[in-house]
Design an enzyme around this catalytic site. Sequence first.
Site, mmCIF file in Angstrom:
data_model
loop_
_atom_site.group_PDB
_atom_site.id
_atom_site.type_symbol
_atom_site.label_atom_id
_atom_site.label_comp_id
_atom_site.label_asym_id
_atom_site.label_seq_id
_atom_site.Cartn_x
_atom_site.Cartn_y
_atom_site.Cartn_z
ATOM 1 N N HIS A 1 2.917 -3.500 4.482
ATOM 2 C CA HIS A 1 2.807 -3.970 3.086
ATOM 3 C C HIS A 1 1.301 -3.724 2.610
ATOM 4 C CE1 HIS A 1 3.229 -6.146 -0.954
ATOM 5 N NE2 HIS A 1 4.365 -5.787 -0.785
ATOM 6 N N ASP B 1 11.428 -4.941 1.272
ATOM 7 C CA ASP B 1 12.224 -3.734 0.997
ATOM 8 C C ASP B 1 13.069 -3.323 2.090
ATOM 9 O OD1 ASP B 1 10.844 -3.607 -1.568
ATOM 10 O OD2 ASP B 1 9.186 -3.168 -0.463
#
Length: 429
Positions: free
Chosen positions: A306, A363
């Site tokens: 991330h 995600d």
Amino acid sequence: MSEKATLTYDGKSYEYPVIVGTENERAIDIAQLRAQTGMITLDDGYSNTGSCVSNITFIDGEQGILRYRGYPIEQLAEHSTFIETAYLIIFGELPTEKQLAEFRNLLVEHMFIHEAMRHHFEGFPASAPPMAILSAMINTMGCFDPLLTQPEDPARFLEASARLISRVRTIAAAAYKKSVGDPIIYPRFDLSYTANFLHMLFCKPNRICRPDPAVERAMDQIFILHADHEQNCSTSTVRMVGSSQANLYASVAAGVCALWGPLHGGANVAVIEMLENIHQSGETIPNFMTKIKDKKAHARLMGFGHRVYKNYDPRAKFIKQSCDAVLSKLGIKDPLLDIALQLEEIAVKDPYFVERKLYPNVDFYSGIIMRAVGIPMNMFTVLFAIGRLPGWIANWREVHLSPQARIYRPRQVYNGPTVRQYVPIGARA
């Protein structure tokens, strides 16, 4: 004595105050920089620029910390609901039983969109992206809603927030039904917020259905984990538009458009596309992971790591638990999901990925859950928008209530042509 930072340029020194946040974050206040020096700062993409002082969400990417109004995301994901979390984010405190009941009643009261809005869906082609419909219909809802928001009045703003949060799921479900040619389904008064959304999404007039509790909980948790995430692209857009005194609906519609971009809200879509490519190519998982380590191969591992978190994404732990529960409960047999689980198994053990902190993020798991539930990929980002709505509302309100409120107006460093003289068209080369 307050801290100061000194800037020295061209033989002159200038002092600027250092702002210290409650979590000991430090920022140099350069509000007077141009007035005093004639210069501005240049931070392409705003990666090192604090655009505001906010009381809503705290992130420590190095430590893997995410808190809404001081509450760790781990506690909210485990014990709270999306509606309770939404109230917390918007108004700053967890609601009492009475406050939560009032908020829920408002959500039920305002779950129907204006009947005339149903005809607006007929103007969109069947191929219209649901995010385009969502943005347009949120703006349209502002035209039908006489209760324009008053952020300084908690009671009226509570109702305005409830109207938007409740109806956005009705609009989102209707957009999906439009895309597949099914009749629009009305919401029900006897279902929870998330169960009602799933009902409107998957049920038909001749077939009443009730979502599985494990699916309902997983989707509710997805909403909680996406409810706010500091000054990301879409939230910054909402604040930017709101700073012009644009109303809440227009500002949120702009946030939807920003989220629509694949570099922001499309990460879980990219995960599924990656899995489909692996499956269709017939490539083995070990070979694919070997390519990821080879920079010359230009292969990308989507859903791992991330930009903000340099540690394990704190949201991923709980979304993985939900993912495991949903797959187990539904008994899903999907080759893409099998590939995803193999990727995860290798990545969490391989030193290459562990050392680079390339752990599965929120995600990765959210895309797997939504595919397992039967939500099409073009609706993934719509669900992200539903979850992010409380954060957008809270940030819009924060902008409007700030005593220092002023329209956002970044500067630039101009690098185009210097002064030129107009040449009549007949004399141009």
